[in-house]
Design a protein around this motif. Structure first.
Motif, PDB file in Angstrom:
ATOM      1  N   THR A 196      53.337  47.912  29.535  1.00 54.55           N
ATOM      2  CA  THR A 196      51.983  48.452  29.741  1.00 54.55           C
ATOM      3  C   THR A 196      50.960  47.624  28.973  1.00 54.55           C
ATOM      4  OG1 THR A 196      52.440  50.070  28.019  1.00 54.55           O
ATOM      5  CG2 THR A 196      52.601  50.831  30.279  1.00 54.55           C
ATOM      6  N   LEU A 197      51.329  47.103  27.815  1.00 51.58           N
ATOM      7  CA  LEU A 197      50.407  46.253  27.054  1.00 51.58           C
ATOM      8  C   LEU A 197      50.123  44.961  27.817  1.00 51.58           C
ATOM      9  CD1 LEU A 197      48.700  45.708  24.569  1.00 51.58           C
ATOM     10  CD2 LEU A 197      50.758  44.849  23.426  1.00 51.58           C
ATOM     11  N   ASP A 198      51.148  44.343  28.393  1.00 54.79           N
ATOM     12  CA  ASP A 198      50.942  43.135  29.202  1.00 54.79           C
ATOM     13  C   ASP A 198      50.000  43.430  30.366  1.00 54.79           C
ATOM     14  OD1 ASP A 198      52.739  41.609  27.664  1.00 54.79           O
ATOM     15  OD2 ASP A 198      54.434  42.079  28.983  1.00 54.79           O
ATOM     16  N   MET A 199      50.224  44.555  31.037  1.00 51.89           N
ATOM     17  CA  MET A 199      49.373  44.919  32.174  1.00 51.89           C
ATOM     18  C   MET A 199      47.942  45.195  31.709  1.00 51.89           C
ATOM     19  SD  MET A 199      51.913  47.058  34.704  1.00 51.89           S
ATOM     20  CE  MET A 199      51.892  48.512  33.716  1.00 51.89           C
ATOM     21  N   ALA A 200      47.789  45.850  30.573  1.00 52.51           N
ATOM     22  CA  ALA A 200      46.447  46.126  30.040  1.00 52.51           C
ATOM     23  C   ALA A 200      45.728  44.817  29.697  1.00 52.51           C
ATOM     24  CB  ALA A 200      46.533  47.031  28.817  1.00 52.51           C
ATOM     25  N   LYS A 201      46.463  43.825  29.220  1.00 49.85           N
ATOM     26  CA  LYS A 201      45.851  42.523  28.905  1.00 49.85           C
ATOM     27  C   LYS A 201      45.329  41.858  30.171  1.00 49.85           C
ATOM     28  CE  LYS A 201      48.495  41.455  24.744  1.00 49.85           C
ATOM     29  NZ  LYS A 201      49.540  40.578  24.162  1.00 49.85           N
ATOM     30  N   ILE A 202      46.092  41.942  31.255  1.00 50.96           N
ATOM     31  CA  ILE A 202      45.619  41.395  32.529  1.00 50.96           C
ATOM     32  C   ILE A 202      44.354  42.130  32.961  1.00 50.96           C
ATOM     33  CG2 ILE A 202      46.139  41.177  35.001  1.00 50.96           C
ATOM     34  CD1 ILE A 202      49.118  40.770  34.102  1.00 50.96           C
ATOM     35  N   TYR A 207      40.419  40.640  33.401  1.00 53.07           N
ATOM     36  CA  TYR A 207      39.561  40.832  34.567  1.00 53.07           C
ATOM     37  C   TYR A 207      38.269  41.558  34.191  1.00 53.07           C
ATOM     38  CZ  TYR A 207      42.126  38.774  38.370  1.00 53.07           C
ATOM     39  OH  TYR A 207      42.687  37.864  39.221  1.00 53.07           O
ATOM     40  N   LEU A 208      38.368  42.568  33.353  1.00 51.19           N
ATOM     41  CA  LEU A 208      37.173  43.298  32.918  1.00 51.19           C
ATOM     42  C   LEU A 208      36.199  42.359  32.205  1.00 51.19           C
ATOM     43  CD1 LEU A 208      35.854  46.120  32.772  1.00 51.19           C
ATOM     44  CD2 LEU A 208      36.996  46.403  30.574  1.00 51.19           C
ATOM     45  N   ASN A 209      36.737  41.397  31.457  1.00 50.22           N
ATOM     46  CA  ASN A 209      35.915  40.434  30.717  1.00 50.22           C
ATOM     47  C   ASN A 209      35.551  39.213  31.552  1.00 50.22           C
ATOM     48  OD1 ASN A 209      36.090  42.074  28.476  1.00 50.22           O
ATOM     49  ND2 ASN A 209      37.715  40.893  27.518  1.00 50.22           N
ATOM     50  N   GLU A 210      35.682  39.322  32.873  1.00 47.82           N
ATOM     51  CA  GLU A 210      35.303  38.266  33.819  1.00 47.82           C
ATOM     52  C   GLU A 210      35.990  36.937  33.515  1.00 47.82           C
ATOM     53  OE1 GLU A 210      31.028  38.317  33.957  1.00 47.82           O
ATOM     54  OE2 GLU A 210      31.022  40.295  34.891  1.00 47.82           O
ATOM     55  N   GLY A 211      37.277  37.010  33.124  1.00 48.75           N
ATOM     56  CA  GLY A 211      38.077  35.808  32.921  1.00 48.75           C
ATOM     57  C   GLY A 211      38.070  35.254  31.507  1.00 48.75           C
ATOM     58  N   SER A 231      35.091  33.016  36.486  1.00 46.90           N
ATOM     59  CA  SER A 231      34.423  34.280  36.811  1.00 46.90           C
ATOM     60  C   SER A 231      34.245  34.404  38.316  1.00 46.90           C
ATOM     61  CB  SER A 231      33.090  34.406  36.077  1.00 46.90           C
ATOM     62  OG  SER A 231      32.246  33.329  36.413  1.00 46.90           O
ATOM     63  N   GLN A 232      34.123  33.264  39.008  1.00 47.05           N
ATOM     64  CA  GLN A 232      34.006  33.294  40.465  1.00 47.05           C
ATOM     65  C   GLN A 232      35.301  33.820  41.084  1.00 47.05           C
ATOM     66  OE1 GLN A 232      31.098  32.518  42.318  1.00 47.05           O
ATOM     67  NE2 GLN A 232      32.315  33.701  43.771  1.00 47.05           N
ATOM     68  N   TRP A 233      36.463  33.420  40.533  1.00 46.17           N
ATOM     69  CA  TRP A 233      37.744  33.928  41.033  1.00 46.17           C
ATOM     70  C   TRP A 233      37.836  35.431  40.806  1.00 46.17           C
ATOM     71  CZ3 TRP A 233      41.438  33.437  44.292  1.00 46.17           C
ATOM     72  CH2 TRP A 233      42.565  34.254  44.180  1.00 46.17           C
ATOM     73  N   ILE A 234      37.418  35.893  39.634  1.00 40.96           N
ATOM     74  CA  ILE A 234      37.451  37.325  39.340  1.00 40.96           C
ATOM     75  C   ILE A 234      36.601  38.066  40.371  1.00 40.96           C
ATOM     76  CG2 ILE A 234      36.897  39.126  37.649  1.00 40.96           C
ATOM     77  CD1 ILE A 234      39.162  37.274  36.687  1.00 40.96           C
ATOM     78  N   GLU A 235      35.401  37.567  40.613  1.00 44.17           N
ATOM     79  CA  GLU A 235      34.509  38.212  41.588  1.00 44.17           C
ATOM     80  C   GLU A 235      35.115  38.212  42.983  1.00 44.17           C
ATOM     81  OE1 GLU A 235      30.142  37.474  43.601  1.00 44.17           O
ATOM     82  OE2 GLU A 235      30.478  36.712  41.575  1.00 44.17           O
ATOM     83  N   ASP A 236      35.609  37.069  43.419  1.00 49.03           N
ATOM     84  CA  ASP A 236      36.169  36.957  44.773  1.00 49.03           C
ATOM     85  C   ASP A 236      37.419  37.815  44.942  1.00 49.03           C
ATOM     86  OD1 ASP A 236      34.161  35.162  45.383  1.00 49.03           O
ATOM     87  OD2 ASP A 236      35.459  33.391  45.274  1.00 49.03           O
ATOM     88  N   SER A 237      38.276  37.832  43.944  1.00 47.86           N
ATOM     89  CA  SER A 237      39.545  38.551  44.080  1.00 47.86           C
ATOM     90  C   SER A 237      39.379  40.060  44.016  1.00 47.86           C
ATOM     91  CB  SER A 237      40.556  38.078  43.035  1.00 47.86           C
ATOM     92  OG  SER A 237      40.148  38.411  41.727  1.00 47.86           O
ATOM     93  N   ASP A 259      34.173  52.106  43.338  1.00 48.50           N
ATOM     94  CA  ASP A 259      33.583  51.382  42.210  1.00 48.50           C
ATOM     95  C   ASP A 259      34.635  50.810  41.261  1.00 48.50           C
ATOM     96  OD1 ASP A 259      34.463  53.853  41.396  1.00 48.50           O
ATOM     97  OD2 ASP A 259      32.756  54.266  40.106  1.00 48.50           O
ATOM     98  N   CYS A 260      35.904  50.871  41.645  1.00 45.56           N
ATOM     99  CA  CYS A 260      37.008  50.403  40.804  1.00 45.56           C
ATOM    100  C   CYS A 260      37.919  49.493  41.620  1.00 45.56           C
ATOM    101  CB  CYS A 260      37.838  51.590  40.305  1.00 45.56           C
ATOM    102  SG  CYS A 260      36.883  52.837  39.443  1.00 45.56           S
ATOM    103  N   TYR A 261      38.874  48.873  40.956  1.00 41.79           N
ATOM    104  CA  TYR A 261      39.914  48.142  41.664  1.00 41.79           C
ATOM    105  C   TYR A 261      41.219  48.295  40.890  1.00 41.79           C
ATOM    106  CZ  TYR A 261      38.307  44.421  38.448  1.00 41.79           C
ATOM    107  OH  TYR A 261      37.919  43.703  37.348  1.00 41.79           O
TER     108      TYR A 261
END
Length: 122
Positions: A23-29, A33-37, A47-53, A74-76
């Protein structure tokens, strides 16, 4: 076959399935993403990849999908087989990760998060 064996001949994991993460590994991912890369002050994903994905790339009925992320209003979220989840709510600056043993037909984790976890922080 164990999960550790789900690799190609060069021992590269598919990254779309067959991962063994805590769960810690998943939270880091999710936090990446929350920090835009950005991780530890360093841009490691564009950050463009984060936005596009994390925007709609395809539709199947009412379901929308980005690149490996389900788009949920409003989430992903990355919704793994058997109930594993990385859920990100950018407006609330929230990352929730859930890891479970494999459960066929796992109950809706997004409903669990929205009904029982998010309200704890409001």
């Amino acid at each position: 076959m164990s999960l550790a064996e789900i690799v190609d001949p060069k021992e590269v994991n598919t990254a779309g399935w067959g991962l063994t993460l805590t769960t810690l590994d998943m939270a880091k991912i999710g936090q990446l993403y929350l920090n835009e890369g950005v991780w530890n002050g360093r841009q490691i994903l564009s950050s463009q990849w984060i936005e596009d994905s994390t925007k709609v790339q395809s539709r199947s009925g009412k379901l929308t999908y980005g690149y490996l992320w389900w788009i949920l209003d409003d989430c992903y979220a990355a919704l793994g087989d058997g109930g594993n989840v990385i859920f990100i709510n950018p407006q609330k600056k929230m990352v929730i990760s859930i890891a479970s043993r494999f459960m066929p037909r796992a109950k809706d984790r997004v409903e669990l998060i929205r009904k029982h976890i998010i309200p704890l922080f409001e």
